[in-house]
Design a protein around this motif. Structure first.
Motif, PDB file in Angstrom:
ATOM      1  N   ASP A  33      36.278   3.371  39.062  1.00  0.00           N
ATOM      2  CA  ASP A  33      36.189   4.885  38.731  1.00  0.00           C
ATOM      3  C   ASP A  33      34.963   5.350  38.878  1.00  0.00           C
ATOM      4  OD1 ASP A  33      36.983   6.974  37.507  1.00  0.00           O
ATOM      5  OD2 ASP A  33      38.204   6.219  36.183  1.00  0.00           O
ATOM      6  N   LYS A  34      34.670   6.466  39.722  1.00  0.00           N
ATOM      7  CA  LYS A  34      33.647   6.894  39.900  1.00  0.00           C
ATOM      8  C   LYS A  34      33.651   8.379  39.421  1.00  0.00           C
ATOM      9  CE  LYS A  34      32.340   3.553  42.093  1.00  0.00           C
ATOM     10  NZ  LYS A  34      31.495   2.398  41.647  1.00  0.00           N
ATOM     11  N   TRP A  35      34.548   8.790  38.658  1.00  0.00           N
ATOM     12  CA  TRP A  35      34.806  10.262  38.282  1.00  0.00           C
ATOM     13  C   TRP A  35      34.768  10.563  37.003  1.00  0.00           C
ATOM     14  CZ3 TRP A  35      33.166  13.529  42.441  1.00  0.00           C
ATOM     15  CH2 TRP A  35      33.605  12.863  43.494  1.00  0.00           C
ATOM     16  N   LYS A  36      35.693  10.055  36.426  1.00  0.00           N
ATOM     17  CA  LYS A  36      36.017  10.299  35.038  1.00  0.00           C
ATOM     18  C   LYS A  36      35.998   9.176  34.163  1.00  0.00           C
ATOM     19  CE  LYS A  36      38.704  14.339  35.440  1.00  0.00           C
ATOM     20  NZ  LYS A  36      40.127  15.333  35.210  1.00  0.00           N
ATOM     21  N   THR A  38      33.863   7.558  32.004  1.00  0.00           N
ATOM     22  CA  THR A  38      33.389   8.227  30.659  1.00  0.00           C
ATOM     23  C   THR A  38      34.374   8.448  29.819  1.00  0.00           C
ATOM     24  OG1 THR A  38      31.016   8.712  31.359  1.00  0.00           O
ATOM     25  CG2 THR A  38      31.922   9.442  29.258  1.00  0.00           C
ATOM     26  N   GLN A  39      35.166   9.501  30.215  1.00  0.00           N
ATOM     27  CA  GLN A  39      36.416   9.727  29.330  1.00  0.00           C
ATOM     28  C   GLN A  39      37.435   8.659  29.370  1.00  0.00           C
ATOM     29  OE1 GLN A  39      39.076  12.758  31.281  1.00  0.00           O
ATOM     30  NE2 GLN A  39      39.473  13.670  29.405  1.00  0.00           N
ATOM     31  N   ARG A  40      37.925   8.229  30.385  1.00  0.00           N
ATOM     32  CA  ARG A  40      38.733   6.994  30.217  1.00  0.00           C
ATOM     33  C   ARG A  40      38.424   6.086  29.302  1.00  0.00           C
ATOM     34  NH1 ARG A  40      39.515   9.060  36.746  1.00  0.00           N
ATOM     35  NH2 ARG A  40      41.316  10.401  36.531  1.00  0.00           N
ATOM     36  N   LYS A 111      45.060   5.861  36.593  1.00  0.00           N
ATOM     37  CA  LYS A 111      43.727   6.371  35.863  1.00  0.00           C
ATOM     38  C   LYS A 111      43.989   7.408  34.844  1.00  0.00           C
ATOM     39  CE  LYS A 111      40.987   3.673  39.124  1.00  0.00           C
ATOM     40  NZ  LYS A 111      39.722   3.678  40.027  1.00  0.00           N
TER      41      LYS A 111
END
Length: 218
Positions: A33-36, A38-40, A111
């Motif tokens: 996961d390269k985008w979110k 932190t949140q996930r 995700k």
């Protein structure tokens, strides 16, 4: 509440960090996961910690009756011998649990936020049955006659320690970035190759606890 009690429960919390699923999911998210991420990742870890904290509160509020009943039952000599034998079997069996080669750790099918929450509940439900150090810590707190403020603070700290390795791994990922790719892949490989090792340690310790708790009534 004293330092000896906190050290004992802290040691049990450190033992609970051996669980491979939470760390395995964290590694998977950092690798894919390269985008979110932190949140996930934080939603996943909060779900896991929240689930265990809720179980702990439920047990703390209702364990007095169970603890008294268990104390009365264990004083029976036949029951004590049974517990002693079961503990001895667990202790011996723990040395023969093989590492699970190429085992699959839980991974999210998607995700989305809902998927992370569902994965957090799934991994927690799967592993709560083997969270023996957590149950031992709750039993110790129950027998120590702590106030609700004291045991709730200890539970919160315990659950924070449980998710501390994934958090530290995430911080390293933020600081180092792409340099963490190969170390993360190695960690994931080690987790899948030796996921049985943590279980063997937990079973061994539970066996020892059962043995020593039954010795006084044999």
């Amino acid at each position: 509440m004293n330092a000896e009690l906190l050290l004992l429960i802290g040691g049990l919390a450190l033992l609970d960090t051996l669980s491979p699923s939470t760390l395995g999911v964290t590694v998977y998210l950092l690798l894919t996961d390269k985008w979110k991420v932190t949140q996930r990742l934080f939603i996943y870890l909060i779900t896991v910690a929240g689930f265990y904290f809720s179980i702990g509160v439920f047990l703390m509020l209702g364990l007095d009756f169970l603890f008294d009943a268990f104390s009365g039952i264990i004083q029976n000599r036949i029951v004590s011998w049974t517990i002693f034998i079961v503990g001895s079997i667990l202790f011996i069996v723990s040395f023969f649990i093989p590492a699970k080669k190429n085992s699959e750790l839980p991974t999210p099918k998607s995700k989305s936020i809902v998927s992370m929450v569902a994965l957090g509940f799934t991994t927690s439900i799967i592993e709560v049955g083997t969270a023996f150090p957590y149950f031992a810590a709750i039993g110790i707190m129950t027998s120590s006659n702590l106030s609700w403020m004291e045991w709730s603070a200890i539970l919160a700290g315990y659950n924070f320690i449980m998710v501390l390795p994934p958090l530290m791994l995430f911080l390293l990922y933020l600081m180092i970035g792409k340099k963490m790719q190969k170390p993360l892949e190695k960690i994931r490989l080690k987790i899948t190759e030796h996921s049985g090792s943590a279980l063997s340690w937990v079973i061994c310790i539970v066996g020892i606890i059962l043995i020593f708790n039954s010795l006084d009534y044999l």
